[in-house]
Design an enzyme around this catalytic site. Structure first.
Site, short mmCIF file in Angstrom:
data_model
loop_
_atom_site.label_atom_id
_atom_site.label_comp_id
_atom_site.label_asym_id
_atom_site.label_seq_id
_atom_site.Cartn_x
_atom_site.Cartn_y
_atom_site.Cartn_z
CE LYS B 67 40.43 -30.75 50.70
NZ LYS B 67 41.64 -30.13 51.16
CD GLN B 139 48.56 -28.58 59.42
OE1 GLN B 139 49.37 -27.84 58.87
NE2 GLN B 139 48.08 -29.66 58.84
N GLY B 222 43.72 -23.90 62.62
CA GLY B 222 42.83 -24.95 63.13
C GLY B 222 41.38 -24.78 62.72
CG ASP B 224 38.35 -26.68 59.01
OD1 ASP B 224 37.75 -26.75 60.11
OD2 ASP B 224 38.79 -27.69 58.44
CE LYS B 228 36.66 -27.98 63.29
NZ LYS B 228 37.44 -28.56 62.18
#
Lengths: 322, 322
Positions: B67, B139, B222, B224, B228
């Site tokens: 992916k 999201q 949020g 990843d 962050k």
């Protein structure tokens, strides 16, 4: 988004100078102008297969590329090719998928063969007596064919494990204009040839240091995982020069893994191909030297070949997609 | 090879139980039945963007999945969606490309939202007073909408930085059957809500430990990347239970990165979601506990959702590709 299939890819490749494209990539990589994270990998045992994900970009370029390529070694039993894969080209400013190159592994095979030709161009001795090919698969064919661009030598000795495959290889490469002898003994290759390309997924060395004559250049392209090995590590220690497509990557996978790292790096005879191409590191300096190119395949090759194909396809693909 | 576009993907998703699909993936992962190598990553500064390559397979399965998903945060200025991506499904026995799911990032958004619903299902307190949503993007919408499957609560307080975006969010989620209050102050979310979902790419914490009331569950989706961060690390230290989608991955990226690792792991209040789902680890044991789910997105989710879509599409896609 443009999907480009293998037949279109092979067609537009005729309009590209792929050796120059790949050379520019190696230079950019060695100058630190490419972002090439560690290779992603899946390894399967049953049936045996490995999948490599190579990805990255040139800094500040328009694109990033993700290449997924696999080798499944029992595929011929299913009448499927061993290697497979595709390249994906994205917009570096927005993440948009620009193109899917459904090259079925061909671009990986091609850019690997191109790297071999480039290694020979910079590292082979002045006069090539005979070309030695170790292996009888696709890469054994492509490597030899692309060597035409960098040497006039058409005398070949090929090693394989199977008489049948050797026969097919000989037939195919005679058709490409070579004069081909076959052997089941790698010593014979080492004895006769001073430009040798090894192209197998062997996990035990096929060439021994004691068999290698002074003045030989060897390009090893078969190993791209830590456990594959085609050359006796003593060859790397004995060599006057070891050229890696990526030093960082070759110390993790490829032939350099099996050598004593300290000795390789401290001896300062380990240099990167991009630096040799750019002239910032010396290549072969005498015809008596033994040189080795350890080519594990760097994402910058995939980036460069994918970009070149995409850009060459653009007008045609635009027409077709309407 | 079957190319499946977004409209077909959304259509066949109606025939799938995606929560069960993703739960099975988390369980397999936590039981060591999934091969999920470290995430591949490209990070761009100008314009700001990150690309994640998540890949792997279930051991002995028919498939492996790669992916590629991106977030380019200035894209809205170009009238492009922030997130983008695609999933590739290969035959684990031969390396053949079976399907390209051109989901434009939707399956990543979806499987992230599904993980949030699963976290709430196992970790939210018995009675949900109000749902708090931090963020106003895709999201923030998907998470809330999928929570319908696991709670009857339709009272929502949403935090955002922009009145305009809060207004749009409120309008959209009222249309989905929610009663929505907006705020520019995360303290208000922490005060009113005992099920909070944070959905932003913030790099400085939005929720403070001192604002969190006992009996709250927070799902952070949020973050990843290592830089962050949505939650004050003190929340993780204070929590009775921290549930990671992947402990290994959350210690490298996500919220757990910012906490004191020794304390998190030694306190034995850090467990994996798949174990909670399987019942081999305890989830929330009282309505007074504070629980946190750190969801960084594991390839096993991509594998599961891609497989489910591909298998659900097969008959239709066969027809279409003729």
């Amino acid at each position: 988004m443009r999907t480009i299939k293998l037949d279109e890819i092979t067609k537009v490749l005729e309009n590209i100078d792929p050796i120059a494209t790949i050379e520019a990539g190696f230079v950019a990589y060695s100058e630190g102008k490419a972002v090439v994270p560690p290779v992603g990998e899946l390894i399967f045992d049953n049936p045996p297969g490995d999948v490599h994900i190579k990805y990255g970009c040139l800094v500040g370029d328009d694109y990033y590329v993700v290449k997924i390529a696999s080798g499944f070694y029992d595929n011929p039993q299913l009448n499927l090719p061993t290697s497979n894969g595709l390249n994906l080209l994205f917009n570096q400013k927005s993440g948009e998928l620009l193109s899917i190159l459904l090259d079925e592994g061909y671009l990986t095979d091609l850019r690997t063969a191109l790297a071999g030709a480039i290694a020979a161009k910079y590292l082979a001795p002045t006069k090539i007596r005979q070309i030695g090919i170790v292996g009888t698969g696709i890469q054994a064919r492509l490597q030899l064919n692309w060597l035409k661009k960098v040497t006039d030598c058409r005398e070949v000795t090929v090693w394989g494990r199977s008489e049948e495959k050797l026969g097919l290889y000989k037939r195919d490469m005679i058709a490409k204009g070579f004069s081909v002898e076959t052997t089941l003994n790698t010593e014979e290759v080492a004895d006769k040839c001073n430009l040798i390309v090894t192209t197998t997924p062997a996990s035990t060395p096929l060439l021994k240091s004691t068999d290698i004559r002074p003045g030989t250049h060897i390009t090893a392209v078969g190993s791209d995982t830590p456990n594959k090995q085609e050359l006796d590590a003593a060859i790397l220690h004995r060599a006057d020069l070891v050229v890696a497509d990526s030093i960082a990557q070759c110390l993790e996978r490829g032939e350099c893994v099996h050598a004593r790292k300290d000795e390789l790096t401290a001896g300062k005879n380990l240099v990167e191909l991009g630096r040799v191409i750019a002239g910032s590191a010396k290549g072969r300096t005498s015809d008596e030297q033994i040189t080795v190119a350890d080519l594990t395949g760097v994402a910058v090759q995939d980036i460069q070949i994918s970009k070149a194909v995409y850009e060459a396809c653009r007008p045609e693909v635009s027409k077709m997609s309407n």
